[in-house]
Design a protein around this motif. Sequence first.
Motif, PDB file in Angstrom:
ATOM      1  N   THR A  23       0.830  -1.208   0.000  1.00  0.00           N
ATOM      2  CA  THR A  23       0.000   0.000   0.000  1.00  0.00           C
ATOM      3  C   THR A  23       0.862   1.255   0.000  1.00  0.00           C
ATOM      4  O   THR A  23       0.632   2.197  -0.757  1.00  0.00           O
ATOM      5  CB  THR A  23      -0.947   0.004   1.216  1.00  0.00           C
ATOM      6  OG1 THR A  23      -1.750  -1.178   1.181  1.00  0.00           O
ATOM      7  CG2 THR A  23      -1.833   1.231   1.224  1.00  0.00           C
ATOM      8  N   VAL A  24       1.893   1.263   0.849  1.00  0.00           N
ATOM      9  CA  VAL A  24       2.791   2.417   0.916  1.00  0.00           C
ATOM     10  C   VAL A  24       3.515   2.595  -0.419  1.00  0.00           C
ATOM     11  O   VAL A  24       3.658   3.720  -0.915  1.00  0.00           O
ATOM     12  CB  VAL A  24       3.792   2.263   2.085  1.00  0.00           C
ATOM     13  CG1 VAL A  24       4.897   3.292   2.005  1.00  0.00           C
ATOM     14  CG2 VAL A  24       3.059   2.361   3.413  1.00  0.00           C
ATOM     15  N   ASP A  25       3.963   1.511  -1.044  1.00  0.00           N
ATOM     16  CA  ASP A  25       4.630   1.597  -2.347  1.00  0.00           C
ATOM     17  C   ASP A  25       3.682   2.149  -3.411  1.00  0.00           C
ATOM     18  O   ASP A  25       4.082   2.967  -4.240  1.00  0.00           O
ATOM     19  CB  ASP A  25       5.161   0.233  -2.777  1.00  0.00           C
ATOM     20  CG  ASP A  25       6.365  -0.218  -1.955  1.00  0.00           C
ATOM     21  OD1 ASP A  25       6.974   0.649  -1.287  1.00  0.00           O
ATOM     22  OD2 ASP A  25       6.683  -1.421  -2.001  1.00  0.00           O
ATOM     23  N   ALA A  26       2.430   1.697  -3.386  1.00  0.00           N
ATOM     24  CA  ALA A  26       1.454   2.188  -4.367  1.00  0.00           C
ATOM     25  C   ALA A  26       1.196   3.676  -4.185  1.00  0.00           C
ATOM     26  O   ALA A  26       1.109   4.430  -5.158  1.00  0.00           O
ATOM     27  CB  ALA A  26       0.147   1.400  -4.247  1.00  0.00           C
ATOM     28  N   ILE A  27       1.087   4.117  -2.946  1.00  0.00           N
ATOM     29  CA  ILE A  27       0.872   5.550  -2.677  1.00  0.00           C
ATOM     30  C   ILE A  27       2.093   6.351  -3.113  1.00  0.00           C
ATOM     31  O   ILE A  27       1.963   7.399  -3.752  1.00  0.00           O
ATOM     32  CB  ILE A  27       0.556   5.782  -1.185  1.00  0.00           C
ATOM     33  CG1 ILE A  27      -0.816   5.201  -0.850  1.00  0.00           C
ATOM     34  CG2 ILE A  27       0.601   7.259  -0.837  1.00  0.00           C
ATOM     35  CD1 ILE A  27      -1.126   5.167   0.637  1.00  0.00           C
ATOM     36  N   ALA A  28       3.277   5.879  -2.785  1.00  0.00           N
ATOM     37  CA  ALA A  28       4.504   6.583  -3.175  1.00  0.00           C
ATOM     38  C   ALA A  28       4.618   6.669  -4.695  1.00  0.00           C
ATOM     39  O   ALA A  28       5.014   7.705  -5.234  1.00  0.00           O
ATOM     40  CB  ALA A  28       5.723   5.878  -2.589  1.00  0.00           C
ATOM     41  N   ASP A  29       4.252   5.597  -5.396  1.00  0.00           N
ATOM     42  CA  ASP A  29       4.292   5.600  -6.852  1.00  0.00           C
ATOM     43  C   ASP A  29       3.287   6.597  -7.415  1.00  0.00           C
ATOM     44  O   ASP A  29       3.579   7.311  -8.374  1.00  0.00           O
ATOM     45  CB  ASP A  29       4.014   4.198  -7.383  1.00  0.00           C
ATOM     46  CG  ASP A  29       4.198   4.119  -8.881  1.00  0.00           C
ATOM     47  OD1 ASP A  29       5.282   4.488  -9.365  1.00  0.00           O
ATOM     48  OD2 ASP A  29       3.243   3.704  -9.572  1.00  0.00           O
ATOM     49  N   LYS A  34       7.680  12.077 -10.888  1.00  0.00           N
ATOM     50  CA  LYS A  34       7.856  11.491 -12.212  1.00  0.00           C
ATOM     51  C   LYS A  34       6.531  10.932 -12.733  1.00  0.00           C
ATOM     52  O   LYS A  34       6.160  11.168 -13.887  1.00  0.00           O
ATOM     53  CB  LYS A  34       8.908  10.380 -12.147  1.00  0.00           C
ATOM     54  CG  LYS A  34       9.180   9.728 -13.476  1.00  0.00           C
ATOM     55  CD  LYS A  34      10.229   8.645 -13.361  1.00  0.00           C
ATOM     56  CE  LYS A  34      10.465   7.977 -14.699  1.00  0.00           C
ATOM     57  NZ  LYS A  34      11.451   6.912 -14.611  1.00  0.00           N
ATOM     58  N   ARG A  35       5.816  10.195 -11.892  1.00  0.00           N
ATOM     59  CA  ARG A  35       4.532   9.613 -12.315  1.00  0.00           C
ATOM     60  C   ARG A  35       3.490  10.698 -12.567  1.00  0.00           C
ATOM     61  O   ARG A  35       2.706  10.616 -13.504  1.00  0.00           O
ATOM     62  CB  ARG A  35       4.008   8.645 -11.258  1.00  0.00           C
ATOM     63  CG  ARG A  35       4.880   7.438 -11.069  1.00  0.00           C
ATOM     64  CD  ARG A  35       4.811   6.539 -12.290  1.00  0.00           C
ATOM     65  NE  ARG A  35       5.574   5.346 -12.025  1.00  0.00           N
ATOM     66  CZ  ARG A  35       6.510   4.877 -12.817  1.00  0.00           C
ATOM     67  NH1 ARG A  35       6.784   5.476 -13.938  1.00  0.00           N
ATOM     68  NH2 ARG A  35       7.167   3.797 -12.508  1.00  0.00           N
ATOM     69  N   VAL A  36       3.476  11.732 -11.719  1.00  0.00           N
ATOM     70  CA  VAL A  36       2.531  12.840 -11.918  1.00  0.00           C
ATOM     71  C   VAL A  36       2.816  13.510 -13.261  1.00  0.00           C
ATOM     72  O   VAL A  36       1.901  13.803 -14.031  1.00  0.00           O
ATOM     73  CB  VAL A  36       2.615  13.852 -10.757  1.00  0.00           C
ATOM     74  CG1 VAL A  36       1.823  15.105 -11.065  1.00  0.00           C
ATOM     75  CG2 VAL A  36       2.128  13.213  -9.464  1.00  0.00           C
ATOM     76  N   ALA A  37       4.101  13.735 -13.564  1.00  0.00           N
ATOM     77  CA  ALA A  37       4.475  14.353 -14.838  1.00  0.00           C
ATOM     78  C   ALA A  37       4.078  13.462 -16.013  1.00  0.00           C
ATOM     79  O   ALA A  37       3.562  13.945 -17.019  1.00  0.00           O
ATOM     80  CB  ALA A  37       5.973  14.632 -14.863  1.00  0.00           C
TER      81      ALA A  37
END
Length: 109
Positions: A23-29, A34-37
């Motif tokens: 869950t923490v990894d998914a939130i961080a991703d 970079k992902r937002v961009a």
Amino acid sequence: MADTNPDELERRIARTRAELAQTVDAIADRVSPKRVAERTVADVKSRATGFVASVGDALGLAPRSVERADDPDRLWEEEPPSLAPVLIGVGAALVVGAAIVLWRRRRRS
């Protein structure tokens, strides 16, 4: 307490830790710059494609893919469409916008 078996408790704790880590990894991703961009660029490309398609429809152009090896002089199979109506519309919009700005400035004075 029926489930006080230490081995079972350790397995549950390990499973909960693994789920929490995922869950923490998914939130961080999801919130990584970079992902937002990447999502923003994909959204802009999608909107631009839709805009270009709608302008092409308004001008009566049929979309076709352009290959890198295409001859630039032959991209239009027939006469290119007249841009006069588009330019007249843009000019009219600019004139109306300027008139509104001037009218508001005079009202404030």
